[in-house]
Scaffold this motif. Sequence first.
Motif, PDB file in Angstrom:
ATOM      1  N   ILE A  64      47.984  34.764  17.460  1.00 52.06           N
ATOM      2  CA  ILE A  64      48.455  33.623  17.986  1.00 52.06           C
ATOM      3  C   ILE A  64      47.275  32.455  17.611  1.00 52.06           C
ATOM      4  CG2 ILE A  64      48.964  32.481  20.214  1.00 52.06           C
ATOM      5  CD1 ILE A  64      50.319  34.975  21.188  1.00 52.06           C
ATOM      6  N   ILE A  65      46.170  32.878  18.176  1.00 52.52           N
ATOM      7  CA  ILE A  65      45.111  31.823  17.745  1.00 52.52           C
ATOM      8  C   ILE A  65      44.919  31.473  16.353  1.00 52.52           C
ATOM      9  CG2 ILE A  65      42.650  31.520  17.862  1.00 52.52           C
ATOM     10  CD1 ILE A  65      42.369  33.348  20.103  1.00 52.52           C
ATOM     11  N   VAL A  66      45.103  32.401  15.405  1.00 52.27           N
ATOM     12  CA  VAL A  66      45.209  31.973  13.818  1.00 52.27           C
ATOM     13  C   VAL A  66      46.092  30.968  13.715  1.00 52.27           C
ATOM     14  CG1 VAL A  66      45.555  32.878  11.503  1.00 52.27           C
ATOM     15  CG2 VAL A  66      43.832  34.090  13.304  1.00 52.27           C
ATOM     16  N   LEU A  67      47.365  31.261  14.148  1.00 58.29           N
ATOM     17  CA  LEU A  67      48.706  30.819  13.652  1.00 58.29           C
ATOM     18  C   LEU A  67      48.647  29.271  14.373  1.00 58.29           C
ATOM     19  CD1 LEU A  67      51.368  33.512  14.015  1.00 58.29           C
ATOM     20  CD2 LEU A  67      50.627  32.363  11.952  1.00 58.29           C
ATOM     21  N   ALA A  68      48.062  29.108  15.596  1.00 61.03           N
ATOM     22  CA  ALA A  68      47.881  27.780  16.475  1.00 61.03           C
ATOM     23  C   ALA A  68      47.001  27.006  15.674  1.00 61.03           C
ATOM     24  CB  ALA A  68      47.556  28.182  17.773  1.00 61.03           C
ATOM     25  N   GLU A  69      45.890  27.537  15.100  1.00 59.85           N
ATOM     26  CA  GLU A  69      44.853  26.792  14.656  1.00 59.85           C
ATOM     27  C   GLU A  69      45.539  26.136  13.196  1.00 59.85           C
ATOM     28  OE1 GLU A  69      41.507  29.323  14.189  1.00 59.85           O
ATOM     29  OE2 GLU A  69      40.785  28.961  16.075  1.00 59.85           O
ATOM     30  N   ALA A  70      46.132  27.123  12.439  1.00 64.16           N
ATOM     31  CA  ALA A  70      46.747  26.650  11.379  1.00 64.16           C
ATOM     32  C   ALA A  70      47.868  25.583  11.563  1.00 64.16           C
ATOM     33  CB  ALA A  70      47.694  27.941  10.529  1.00 64.16           C
ATOM     34  N   ALA A  71      48.715  25.651  12.570  1.00 65.40           N
ATOM     35  CA  ALA A  71      49.870  24.832  12.951  1.00 65.40           C
ATOM     36  C   ALA A  71      49.196  23.437  13.268  1.00 65.40           C
ATOM     37  CB  ALA A  71      50.476  25.208  14.143  1.00 65.40           C
ATOM     38  N   MET A 100      43.950  53.381  27.243  1.00 68.09           N
ATOM     39  CA  MET A 100      44.434  52.105  27.780  1.00 68.09           C
ATOM     40  C   MET A 100      43.785  50.814  26.817  1.00 68.09           C
ATOM     41  SD  MET A 100      47.039  52.000  29.830  1.00 68.09           S
ATOM     42  CE  MET A 100      47.092  50.548  30.185  1.00 68.09           C
ATOM     43  N   ALA A 101      42.417  51.124  26.722  1.00 67.26           N
ATOM     44  CA  ALA A 101      41.655  50.123  26.044  1.00 67.26           C
ATOM     45  C   ALA A 101      42.017  50.277  24.585  1.00 67.26           C
ATOM     46  CB  ALA A 101      40.097  50.363  26.095  1.00 67.26           C
ATOM     47  N   ARG A 102      42.332  51.083  24.071  1.00 63.34           N
ATOM     48  CA  ARG A 102      42.708  51.451  22.656  1.00 63.34           C
ATOM     49  C   ARG A 102      44.153  50.599  22.312  1.00 63.34           C
ATOM     50  NH1 ARG A 102      42.188  56.387  21.735  1.00 63.34           N
ATOM     51  NH2 ARG A 102      44.054  57.128  21.998  1.00 63.34           N
ATOM     52  N   GLU A 103      45.072  50.736  23.387  1.00 64.85           N
ATOM     53  CA  GLU A 103      46.425  50.279  23.347  1.00 64.85           C
ATOM     54  C   GLU A 103      46.273  48.791  23.497  1.00 64.85           C
ATOM     55  OE1 GLU A 103      49.421  51.698  22.692  1.00 64.85           O
ATOM     56  OE2 GLU A 103      48.594  53.805  22.660  1.00 64.85           O
ATOM     57  N   ILE A 104      45.475  48.533  24.521  1.00 64.26           N
ATOM     58  CA  ILE A 104      45.412  46.648  24.416  1.00 64.26           C
ATOM     59  C   ILE A 104      44.691  46.232  23.306  1.00 64.26           C
ATOM     60  CG2 ILE A 104      43.982  45.256  25.676  1.00 64.26           C
ATOM     61  CD1 ILE A 104      44.339  46.618  28.192  1.00 64.26           C
ATOM     62  N   HIS A 105      43.649  46.889  22.488  1.00 62.96           N
ATOM     63  CA  HIS A 105      43.169  46.284  21.400  1.00 62.96           C
ATOM     64  C   HIS A 105      44.127  46.165  20.383  1.00 62.96           C
ATOM     65  CE1 HIS A 105      41.210  46.758  17.575  1.00 62.96           C
ATOM     66  NE2 HIS A 105      40.335  45.843  17.889  1.00 62.96           N
ATOM     67  N   ASP A 106      45.123  47.316  20.134  1.00 64.88           N
ATOM     68  CA  ASP A 106      45.834  47.366  18.935  1.00 64.88           C
ATOM     69  C   ASP A 106      47.257  46.493  19.298  1.00 64.88           C
ATOM     70  OD1 ASP A 106      44.113  49.140  17.830  1.00 64.88           O
ATOM     71  OD2 ASP A 106      45.306  51.049  18.581  1.00 64.88           O
ATOM     72  N   THR A 107      47.404  46.270  20.453  1.00 65.88           N
ATOM     73  CA  THR A 107      48.741  45.183  20.656  1.00 65.88           C
ATOM     74  C   THR A 107      48.313  44.148  21.477  1.00 65.88           C
ATOM     75  OG1 THR A 107      48.883  46.384  23.050  1.00 65.88           O
ATOM     76  CG2 THR A 107      49.891  47.597  21.208  1.00 65.88           C
ATOM     77  N   LEU A 108      47.851  43.754  22.586  1.00 66.77           N
ATOM     78  CA  LEU A 108      47.792  42.528  23.072  1.00 66.77           C
ATOM     79  C   LEU A 108      46.702  42.025  22.398  1.00 66.77           C
ATOM     80  CD1 LEU A 108      48.145  43.357  26.880  1.00 66.77           C
ATOM     81  CD2 LEU A 108      49.665  42.731  25.198  1.00 66.77           C
ATOM     82  N   ALA A 109      45.596  42.436  22.261  1.00 62.95           N
ATOM     83  CA  ALA A 109      44.481  41.864  21.633  1.00 62.95           C
ATOM     84  C   ALA A 109      44.812  41.268  20.095  1.00 62.95           C
ATOM     85  CB  ALA A 109      42.960  42.632  21.593  1.00 62.95           C
ATOM     86  N   GLN A 110      45.305  42.079  19.439  1.00 60.82           N
ATOM     87  CA  GLN A 110      45.566  41.822  18.048  1.00 60.82           C
ATOM     88  C   GLN A 110      46.756  40.461  18.280  1.00 60.82           C
ATOM     89  OE1 GLN A 110      44.245  42.482  15.681  1.00 60.82           O
ATOM     90  NE2 GLN A 110      43.383  44.784  15.562  1.00 60.82           N
ATOM     91  N   GLY A 111      47.766  40.587  19.012  1.00 63.45           N
ATOM     92  CA  GLY A 111      48.799  39.683  18.898  1.00 63.45           C
ATOM     93  C   GLY A 111      48.002  38.201  19.367  1.00 63.45           C
ATOM     94  N   PHE A 112      47.190  38.162  20.532  1.00 66.93           N
ATOM     95  CA  PHE A 112      46.522  37.017  20.727  1.00 66.93           C
ATOM     96  C   PHE A 112      45.804  36.584  19.633  1.00 66.93           C
ATOM     97  CE2 PHE A 112      46.937  38.594  25.406  1.00 66.93           C
ATOM     98  CZ  PHE A 112      47.786  37.784  25.602  1.00 66.93           C
ATOM     99  N   ALA A 113      45.091  37.438  18.828  1.00 69.45           N
ATOM    100  CA  ALA A 113      44.378  36.912  17.692  1.00 69.45           C
ATOM    101  C   ALA A 113      45.384  36.365  16.811  1.00 69.45           C
ATOM    102  CB  ALA A 113      43.560  38.070  16.806  1.00 69.45           C
ATOM    103  N   SER A 156      56.325  31.796  14.763  1.00 70.49           N
ATOM    104  CA  SER A 156      55.531  32.943  14.842  1.00 70.49           C
ATOM    105  C   SER A 156      54.852  33.029  15.855  1.00 70.49           C
ATOM    106  CB  SER A 156      54.683  33.139  13.366  1.00 70.49           C
ATOM    107  OG  SER A 156      55.634  32.977  12.354  1.00 70.49           O
ATOM    108  N   ILE A 157      54.286  31.982  16.277  1.00 67.82           N
ATOM    109  CA  ILE A 157      53.492  31.906  17.622  1.00 67.82           C
ATOM    110  C   ILE A 157      54.347  32.396  18.768  1.00 67.82           C
ATOM    111  CG2 ILE A 157      52.336  30.843  19.529  1.00 67.82           C
ATOM    112  CD1 ILE A 157      51.180  29.259  17.119  1.00 67.82           C
ATOM    113  N   GLU A 158      55.666  31.711  18.854  1.00 65.75           N
ATOM    114  CA  GLU A 158      56.536  32.276  19.965  1.00 65.75           C
ATOM    115  C   GLU A 158      57.016  33.637  19.814  1.00 65.75           C
ATOM    116  OE1 GLU A 158      60.999  30.959  21.490  1.00 65.75           O
ATOM    117  OE2 GLU A 158      60.406  29.924  19.767  1.00 65.75           O
TER     118      GLU A 158
END
Length: 388
Positions: free
Chosen positions: A208-215, A193-206, A232-234
């Motif tokens: 979002i953060i990068v895109l939000a900062e750029a926007a 579960m930790a691997r799945e969260i890291h590979d999906t949710l955590a990467q997605g949130f990362a 892209s954030i949406e």
Amino acid sequence: MTGPFWERTLQRWNAVCWALYGLLAAAIVALDPPGEAKIWSLVLIGAVAGSYAMVVRFPRVLRPHAYLGVLVVALSGLAYLRPGYAALFMVTLPHFWIFAGSWRAAVVFSGAGAVGTLATSVLRAGWSAEFFTSNVVSTLIVYAASVLIGTWVHQVVEESHERARLLAELERAQAELSRAHQRQGAADERERMAREIHDTLAQGFASIIVLAEAARSGLDRADGRSAQQLRSIESTARENLAEARDLVGSARQYGGAAAGSVAATLRRTLDRFTEDTGLAVTAELAEINCDQQTRIALLRCTQESLANVRKHARASTVGVVLAQQPYGVELEITDDGVGFETARSRGFGLDGMRKRLAELGGELAVTSSLGDGTRVWAMIPLESEPLT
């Protein structure tokens, strides 16, 4: 000697033994003339019966060895009082083996009973060849036979106890192994579960953060780049929401990867990466027929590698090659970024990729050095040939 078999045997023998003692007592009362011999015979039989009842009902008051001592004395006394009473030694032989508690004690007590019976018989009748033939020889034969049979039975019982002990230890070991498997299964599931969260949710949130900062930094520009980043954030947030629902619902039939060609799946991921980062991506993606687990592993390795490029590499170009080899499918991802020292890398992402590939029999190799970019190579063996 314990166990259902010996308990039933003891009950049957006791019934026979006490029936004989009861008949003997009744015969003494009815047929023997009054006198000391009659009285002492009844006293000795009563002593045996009473001590037996005590050792069975109140074992803490009268110990088994004390009962055997009373039995030896009673048998010796009865053999002295009446001719033929020495045969009672044969009737009571099993009690020596049942109550002695050990092979050595059984031999000693039964031997004492045989010697006492013979000695008092000699005192009563005197020594003669006829007595030797009819009493000594028969008693010794019975005693020797009882020792042989008792030794064999004792060995059988000890072996059964040893087997029971080994079975109990085996059951305990199996129970402990089952608990260990359960604990390991829970740990493996938490890691998955930790691997799945890291590979999906955590990467997605990362992302979002990068895109939000750029926007945010580009709000003052009118080139439309911020609007594209907000889209892209949406899109990333919606994908993360779907991933979260899949994880919580434990209904990850496709592990977050849409069904279809693995090349098409990776192409969508690369297009999205190019759109979000503006980096140049060259891709050579062969059409490969593989199962869903392999497809997911290839997708996760690609996503993790691209996320590392986005966060750390400061690269300008990225190359992705997916190819079929005789030994399996290969995925190679390279970048021209700043690189890193692989010996010092302790990231969860790389470890997660290695374990995910290892579960499929594959392997991962990461080569990099400072200033020379990074190469990620993944291999997964395939059981079936590609469709043509």
